[in-house]
Motif scaffolding. Sequence first.
Motif, PDB file in Angstrom:
ATOM      1  N   HIS A  51       0.796  -1.230   0.000  1.00 44.41           N
ATOM      2  CA  HIS A  51       0.000   0.000   0.000  1.00 44.41           C
ATOM      3  C   HIS A  51       0.831   1.283   0.000  1.00 44.41           C
ATOM      4  CE1 HIS A  51      -3.529  -2.457   0.666  1.00 44.41           C
ATOM      5  NE2 HIS A  51      -2.912  -3.041   1.673  1.00 44.41           N
ATOM      6  N   TYR A  52       2.030   1.224   0.601  1.00 49.25           N
ATOM      7  CA  TYR A  52       2.836   2.447   0.774  1.00 49.25           C
ATOM      8  C   TYR A  52       4.309   2.176   0.456  1.00 49.25           C
ATOM      9  CZ  TYR A  52      -1.350   3.439   3.479  1.00 49.25           C
ATOM     10  OH  TYR A  52      -2.657   3.587   3.871  1.00 49.25           O
ATOM     11  N   ARG A  53       5.002   3.217  -0.009  1.00 55.18           N
ATOM     12  CA  ARG A  53       6.444   3.108  -0.289  1.00 55.18           C
ATOM     13  C   ARG A  53       7.259   3.134   0.997  1.00 55.18           C
ATOM     14  NH1 ARG A  53       4.996   7.108  -3.648  1.00 55.18           N
ATOM     15  NH2 ARG A  53       6.129   8.630  -2.427  1.00 55.18           N
ATOM     16  N   ASP A  54       6.862   4.040   1.914  1.00 56.79           N
ATOM     17  CA  ASP A  54       7.579   4.227   3.176  1.00 56.79           C
ATOM     18  C   ASP A  54       6.679   5.000   4.136  1.00 56.79           C
ATOM     19  OD1 ASP A  54       7.633   6.907   2.243  1.00 56.79           O
ATOM     20  OD2 ASP A  54       9.672   6.701   1.469  1.00 56.79           O
ATOM     21  N   VAL A  55       7.199   5.352   5.310  1.00 63.68           N
ATOM     22  CA  VAL A  55       6.356   6.057   6.294  1.00 63.68           C
ATOM     23  C   VAL A  55       5.982   7.460   5.812  1.00 63.68           C
ATOM     24  CG1 VAL A  55       6.989   4.745   8.348  1.00 63.68           C
ATOM     25  CG2 VAL A  55       8.381   6.688   7.683  1.00 63.68           C
ATOM     26  N   TYR A  56       6.836   8.074   4.987  1.00 62.02           N
ATOM     27  CA  TYR A  56       6.511   9.403   4.440  1.00 62.02           C
ATOM     28  C   TYR A  56       5.316   9.302   3.494  1.00 62.02           C
ATOM     29  CZ  TYR A  56      10.824  11.123   6.491  1.00 62.02           C
ATOM     30  OH  TYR A  56      11.802  11.471   7.386  1.00 62.02           O
ATOM     31  N   ASP A  57       5.294   8.233   2.696  1.00 60.41           N
ATOM     32  CA  ASP A  57       4.184   8.001   1.775  1.00 60.41           C
ATOM     33  C   ASP A  57       2.895   7.759   2.568  1.00 60.41           C
ATOM     34  OD1 ASP A  57       2.901   7.555  -0.739  1.00 60.41           O
ATOM     35  OD2 ASP A  57       3.164   5.390  -0.503  1.00 60.41           O
ATOM     36  N   LEU A  58       2.984   7.000   3.647  1.00 61.39           N
ATOM     37  CA  LEU A  58       1.825   6.754   4.517  1.00 61.39           C
ATOM     38  C   LEU A  58       1.293   8.077   5.063  1.00 61.39           C
ATOM     39  CD1 LEU A  58      -0.151   5.099   6.279  1.00 61.39           C
ATOM     40  CD2 LEU A  58       1.755   4.643   7.842  1.00 61.39           C
ATOM     41  N   ARG A  59       2.188   8.903   5.601  1.00 64.25           N
ATOM     42  CA  ARG A  59       1.766  10.207   6.151  1.00 64.25           C
ATOM     43  C   ARG A  59       1.150  11.086   5.061  1.00 64.25           C
ATOM     44  NH1 ARG A  59       6.173  14.259   8.141  1.00 64.25           N
ATOM     45  NH2 ARG A  59       5.798  15.211   6.131  1.00 64.25           N
ATOM     46  N   GLU A  60       1.787  11.112   3.896  1.00 66.71           N
ATOM     47  CA  GLU A  60       1.295  11.927   2.777  1.00 66.71           C
ATOM     48  C   GLU A  60      -0.112  11.478   2.360  1.00 66.71           C
ATOM     49  OE1 GLU A  60       0.826  14.680  -0.081  1.00 66.71           O
ATOM     50  OE2 GLU A  60       2.526  14.668   1.304  1.00 66.71           O
ATOM     51  N   GLN A  61      -0.328  10.168   2.280  1.00 67.14           N
ATOM     52  CA  GLN A  61      -1.646   9.657   1.885  1.00 67.14           C
ATOM     53  C   GLN A  61      -2.704   9.948   2.948  1.00 67.14           C
ATOM     54  OE1 GLN A  61      -2.140   5.897  -0.081  1.00 67.14           O
ATOM     55  NE2 GLN A  61      -0.075   5.960  -0.917  1.00 67.14           N
ATOM     56  N   ILE A  62      -2.316   9.877   4.217  1.00 67.50           N
ATOM     57  CA  ILE A  62      -3.248  10.220   5.299  1.00 67.50           C
ATOM     58  C   ILE A  62      -3.658  11.689   5.167  1.00 67.50           C
ATOM     59  CG2 ILE A  62      -3.470  10.613   7.794  1.00 67.50           C
ATOM     60  CD1 ILE A  62      -1.634   8.125   8.178  1.00 67.50           C
ATOM     61  N   ALA A  64      -3.541  13.588   2.477  1.00 64.90           N
ATOM     62  CA  ALA A  64      -4.321  13.768   1.246  1.00 64.90           C
ATOM     63  C   ALA A  64      -5.769  13.311   1.448  1.00 64.90           C
ATOM     64  CB  ALA A  64      -3.672  13.009   0.091  1.00 64.90           C
ATOM     65  N   GLU A  65      -5.957  12.163   2.118  1.00 67.08           N
ATOM     66  CA  GLU A  65      -7.318  11.668   2.392  1.00 67.08           C
ATOM     67  C   GLU A  65      -8.081  12.648   3.274  1.00 67.08           C
ATOM     68  OE1 GLU A  65      -7.326   7.734   4.149  1.00 67.08           O
ATOM     69  OE2 GLU A  65      -5.941   7.010   2.593  1.00 67.08           O
ATOM     70  N   MET A  66      -7.398  13.177   4.290  1.00 68.63           N
ATOM     71  CA  MET A  66      -8.068  14.105   5.206  1.00 68.63           C
ATOM     72  C   MET A  66      -8.447  15.398   4.493  1.00 68.63           C
ATOM     73  SD  MET A  66      -6.063  13.425   8.753  1.00 68.63           S
ATOM     74  CE  MET A  66      -7.260  14.305   9.749  1.00 68.63           C
ATOM     75  N   ILE A  67      -7.575  15.900   3.638  1.00 76.04           N
ATOM     76  CA  ILE A  67      -7.889  17.116   2.879  1.00 76.04           C
ATOM     77  C   ILE A  67      -9.047  16.841   1.917  1.00 76.04           C
ATOM     78  CG2 ILE A  67      -7.009  18.724   1.114  1.00 76.04           C
ATOM     79  CD1 ILE A  67      -6.038  19.345   4.003  1.00 76.04           C
ATOM     80  N   ALA A  68      -9.064  15.669   1.287  1.00 78.45           N
ATOM     81  CA  ALA A  68     -10.169  15.303   0.387  1.00 78.45           C
ATOM     82  C   ALA A  68     -11.482  15.227   1.172  1.00 78.45           C
ATOM     83  CB  ALA A  68      -9.873  13.978  -0.314  1.00 78.45           C
ATOM     84  N   ASP A  69     -11.438  14.602   2.358  1.00 76.83           N
ATOM     85  CA  ASP A  69     -12.631  14.538   3.224  1.00 76.83           C
ATOM     86  C   ASP A  69     -13.101  15.947   3.553  1.00 76.83           C
ATOM     87  OD1 ASP A  69     -12.393  11.798   3.337  1.00 76.83           O
ATOM     88  OD2 ASP A  69     -11.685  11.722   5.418  1.00 76.83           O
ATOM     89  N   THR A 112       3.396  23.812   9.387  1.00 80.33           N
ATOM     90  CA  THR A 112       2.779  24.497   8.244  1.00 80.33           C
ATOM     91  C   THR A 112       3.232  23.906   6.911  1.00 80.33           C
ATOM     92  OG1 THR A 112       4.508  26.164   8.348  1.00 80.33           O
ATOM     93  CG2 THR A 112       2.438  26.699   9.425  1.00 80.33           C
ATOM     94  N   GLU A 113       4.094  22.912   6.940  1.00 80.03           N
ATOM     95  CA  GLU A 113       4.555  22.311   5.689  1.00 80.03           C
ATOM     96  C   GLU A 113       3.493  21.421   5.053  1.00 80.03           C
ATOM     97  OE1 GLU A 113       7.216  23.139   3.798  1.00 80.03           O
ATOM     98  OE2 GLU A 113       7.144  24.648   5.369  1.00 80.03           O
ATOM     99  N   GLY A 114       3.110  20.362   5.732  1.00 80.79           N
ATOM    100  CA  GLY A 114       2.212  19.379   5.130  1.00 80.79           C
ATOM    101  C   GLY A 114       0.753  19.716   5.271  1.00 80.79           C
TER     102      GLY A 114
END
Length: 175
Positions: A51-62, A64-69, A112-114
């Motif tokens: 599902h994920y490349r690494d922990v950064y990818d996991l955080r990024e997808q989380i 992105a999902e939250m912003i989409a929600d 304020t980055e992500g």
Amino acid sequence: MANQEDKRIRRTKKLLRQALTRLMQQKDFQSITVTDVVREADINRGTFYAHYRDVYDLREQIEAEMIADFRSMIAGLRPSEAATLQPVLTRAMDYLEENREIVTALVRVSGTEGFGKKLIGVLAECWLEMRPQRSMENVYIARFVATGIVGMLEKWITEAQPIPKCEMVALMMRL
């Protein structure tokens, strides 16, 4: 069968999200490894990499999902209540409160980055949509307003005893 698989995937992703949240509350994000996450979630390493490349990818997808929600949550408001940000802010605070643990962890980690920067973008867009024209001045004002709101929301969500939600919305509307 496909629905059952979707259910398992959703469950796996939820477990990984919860594991990362717990780990971010315990230690610096930079020191969290895939091994830490799979151990905390009690999931096979191969399943993580499916599902994920690494922990950064996991955080990024989380994030992105939250912003989409968040986007879909406020999308329904815009046409009927386009005169004010108040319903958007109220919904935003409800959402942050419902997801307090992960939001607090994301804010602490990426500031304020992500997540914060993405939220600023959504709120600035929303503010601009309420304006009759998109002048360059309005684009700057939207960014200023959204940055201030996100700063206040970050402080509110990370405080142990925040002021009540309705007072916070009223304060942001006054400013």
